[in-house]
Design a protein around this motif. Structure first.
Motif, mmCIF file in Angstrom:
data_model
loop_
_atom_site.group_PDB
_atom_site.id
_atom_site.type_symbol
_atom_site.label_atom_id
_atom_site.label_comp_id
_atom_site.label_asym_id
_atom_site.label_seq_id
_atom_site.Cartn_x
_atom_site.Cartn_y
_atom_site.Cartn_z
ATOM 1 N N LYS A 75 3.499 -12.133 3.800
ATOM 2 C CA LYS A 75 4.004 -11.166 4.765
ATOM 3 C C LYS A 75 4.674 -11.958 5.872
ATOM 4 O O LYS A 75 4.085 -12.929 6.383
ATOM 5 C CB LYS A 75 2.868 -10.337 5.363
ATOM 6 C CG LYS A 75 2.676 -9.024 4.722
ATOM 7 C CD LYS A 75 1.681 -8.116 5.411
ATOM 8 C CE LYS A 75 0.912 -8.719 6.551
ATOM 9 N NZ LYS A 75 -0.135 -7.857 7.073
ATOM 10 N N THR B 134 6.774 -11.534 9.563
ATOM 11 C CA THR B 134 7.242 -10.723 10.687
ATOM 12 C C THR B 134 8.339 -11.473 11.391
ATOM 13 O O THR B 134 8.161 -12.645 11.769
ATOM 14 C CB THR B 134 6.102 -10.421 11.672
ATOM 15 O OG1 THR B 134 5.013 -9.813 10.971
ATOM 16 C CG2 THR B 134 6.585 -9.484 12.788
ATOM 17 N N SER C 185 16.426 -10.449 6.792
ATOM 18 C CA SER C 185 16.580 -9.730 8.068
ATOM 19 C C SER C 185 17.994 -9.893 8.603
ATOM 20 O O SER C 185 18.634 -8.921 9.006
ATOM 21 C CB SER C 185 15.583 -10.246 9.114
ATOM 22 O OG SER C 185 14.336 -9.632 9.001
ATOM 23 N N PRO D 151 11.668 -5.132 2.244
ATOM 24 C CA PRO D 151 11.207 -4.689 3.559
ATOM 25 C C PRO D 151 9.997 -3.764 3.470
ATOM 26 O O PRO D 151 9.888 -2.927 2.580
ATOM 27 C CB PRO D 151 12.414 -3.933 4.106
ATOM 28 C CG PRO D 151 13.113 -3.418 2.892
ATOM 29 C CD PRO D 151 12.912 -4.473 1.843
ATOM 30 N N ILE D 152 9.089 -3.955 4.413
ATOM 31 C CA ILE D 152 8.008 -3.011 4.652
ATOM 32 C C ILE D 152 8.404 -2.137 5.844
ATOM 33 O O ILE D 152 8.188 -0.935 5.847
ATOM 34 C CB ILE D 152 6.685 -3.763 4.934
ATOM 35 C CG1 ILE D 152 6.269 -4.571 3.702
ATOM 36 C CG2 ILE D 152 5.581 -2.780 5.349
ATOM 37 C CD1 ILE D 152 5.119 -5.534 3.962
ATOM 38 N N HIS D 153 9.025 -2.782 6.844
ATOM 39 C CA HIS D 153 9.456 -2.085 8.065
ATOM 40 C C HIS D 153 10.685 -2.794 8.619
ATOM 41 O O HIS D 153 10.684 -4.018 8.768
ATOM 42 C CB HIS D 153 8.323 -2.108 9.100
ATOM 43 C CG HIS D 153 8.731 -1.682 10.464
ATOM 44 N ND1 HIS D 153 8.921 -0.361 10.807
ATOM 45 C CD2 HIS D 153 9.005 -2.411 11.580
ATOM 46 C CE1 HIS D 153 9.288 -0.289 12.078
ATOM 47 N NE2 HIS D 153 9.340 -1.509 12.569
ATOM 48 N N LYS D 154 11.728 -2.036 8.903
ATOM 49 C CA LYS D 154 12.912 -2.592 9.563
ATOM 50 C C LYS D 154 13.146 -1.771 10.832
ATOM 51 O O LYS D 154 13.814 -0.742 10.803
ATOM 52 C CB LYS D 154 14.140 -2.537 8.652
ATOM 53 C CG LYS D 154 14.077 -3.517 7.504
ATOM 54 C CD LYS D 154 15.404 -3.674 6.783
ATOM 55 C CE LYS D 154 15.814 -2.420 6.064
ATOM 56 N NZ LYS D 154 17.023 -2.578 5.253
ATOM 57 N N GLY D 155 12.563 -2.224 11.934
ATOM 58 C CA GLY D 155 12.727 -1.548 13.207
ATOM 59 C C GLY D 155 13.845 -2.160 14.017
ATOM 60 O O GLY D 155 14.552 -3.064 13.566
ATOM 61 N N THR E 202 11.642 -5.484 15.449
ATOM 62 C CA THR E 202 10.852 -6.265 14.506
ATOM 63 C C THR E 202 11.121 -5.822 13.078
ATOM 64 O O THR E 202 11.412 -4.649 12.825
ATOM 65 C CB THR E 202 9.319 -6.149 14.764
ATOM 66 O OG1 THR E 202 8.926 -4.793 14.643
ATOM 67 C CG2 THR E 202 8.944 -6.724 16.105
ATOM 68 N N HIS E 203 11.050 -6.773 12.186
ATOM 69 C CA HIS E 203 11.121 -6.520 10.749
ATOM 70 C C HIS E 203 9.872 -7.114 10.113
ATOM 71 O O HIS E 203 9.443 -8.209 10.485
ATOM 72 C CB HIS E 203 12.339 -7.198 10.121
ATOM 73 C CG HIS E 203 13.645 -6.600 10.502
ATOM 74 N ND1 HIS E 203 14.839 -7.122 10.061
ATOM 75 C CD2 HIS E 203 13.972 -5.534 11.271
ATOM 76 C CE1 HIS E 203 15.838 -6.413 10.537
ATOM 77 N NE2 HIS E 203 15.332 -5.446 11.288
ATOM 78 N N LEU E 204 9.319 -6.408 9.144
ATOM 79 C CA LEU E 204 8.171 -6.888 8.389
ATOM 80 C C LEU E 204 8.577 -6.904 6.918
ATOM 81 O O LEU E 204 9.015 -5.883 6.379
ATOM 82 C CB LEU E 204 6.953 -5.984 8.608
ATOM 83 C CG LEU E 204 5.680 -6.344 7.843
ATOM 84 C CD1 LEU E 204 5.171 -7.733 8.233
ATOM 85 C CD2 LEU E 204 4.605 -5.286 8.095
ATOM 86 N N TRP E 205 8.426 -8.071 6.279
ATOM 87 C CA TRP E 205 8.847 -8.270 4.892
ATOM 88 C C TRP E 205 7.661 -8.657 4.021
ATOM 89 O O TRP E 205 6.803 -9.430 4.449
ATOM 90 C CB TRP E 205 9.891 -9.381 4.801
ATOM 91 C CG TRP E 205 11.170 -9.020 5.465
ATOM 92 C CD1 TRP E 205 11.493 -9.205 6.784
ATOM 93 C CD2 TRP E 205 12.291 -8.372 4.880
ATOM 94 N NE1 TRP E 205 12.747 -8.721 7.033
ATOM 95 C CE2 TRP E 205 13.267 -8.205 5.877
ATOM 96 C CE3 TRP E 205 12.579 -7.928 3.592
ATOM 97 C CZ2 TRP E 205 14.494 -7.611 5.635
ATOM 98 C CZ3 TRP E 205 13.801 -7.347 3.352
ATOM 99 C CH2 TRP E 205 14.749 -7.185 4.360
#
Length: 137
Positions: free
Chosen positions: A129, A131, A68, A103-107, A110-113
């Motif tokens: 997982k 967060t 991140s 990455p699953i989500h890089k907002g 928040t980031h979800l890996w």
């Protein structure tokens, strides 16, 4: 900065940390991934002579949090892990484990890996997982 310089910079931040204690070393950086390795020996064993789940969680959170930080565009932000889930699928007695964060989500906040931990034969040991919350420094 090229990939080799990036890895050197990341590894230099391990001094006097849990990462140094566990001998975690960043070994590969991709366009959207980061990989670290950790030796499996008596320093990270649980009493039955296999890799301790807590050590596995430590490398997983390390690689996901640093990923991140590495891929943030805004260097005025700080990364903090807020949730880690991990499933242990196979045990390891010796050698090395490798943790790769993707990455699953890089907002924005928040980031979800997804972090896969594998052994030297590329067999899945644990899947995680992580967060992370992104905050102002």
């Amino acid at each position: 900065m090229n990939k080799e310089e990036t890895l050197q910079r990341l590894n230099s931040m391990n001094k006097n940390t849990l990462m140094e204690t566990l001998n975690i070393e960043f070994v590969a950086v991709g366009d959207d991934s980061l990989t670290a390795k950790m030796p499996v020996n008596s320093n990270v064993h649980q009493p039955f002579g296999i890799l301790h789940g807590g050590a596995t969680a430590a490398i997983a959170e390390t690689v996901g949090s640093v990923a991140s930080f590495l891929f943030l565009k805004d260097k005025e932000k700080v990364v903090k892990g807020i949730e880690l889930t991990i499933n242990h699928l196979k045990s390891v007695k010796e050698g090395f484990v490798f943790a790769t964060a993707k990455p699953i989500h890089k907002g924005r906040t928040t980031h979800l890996w997804e972090v896969k931990v594998t052994n030297e034969k590329d067999e899945l040991i644990s899947i995680c997982k992580l967060t992370n919350i992104i905050l102002d420094k």
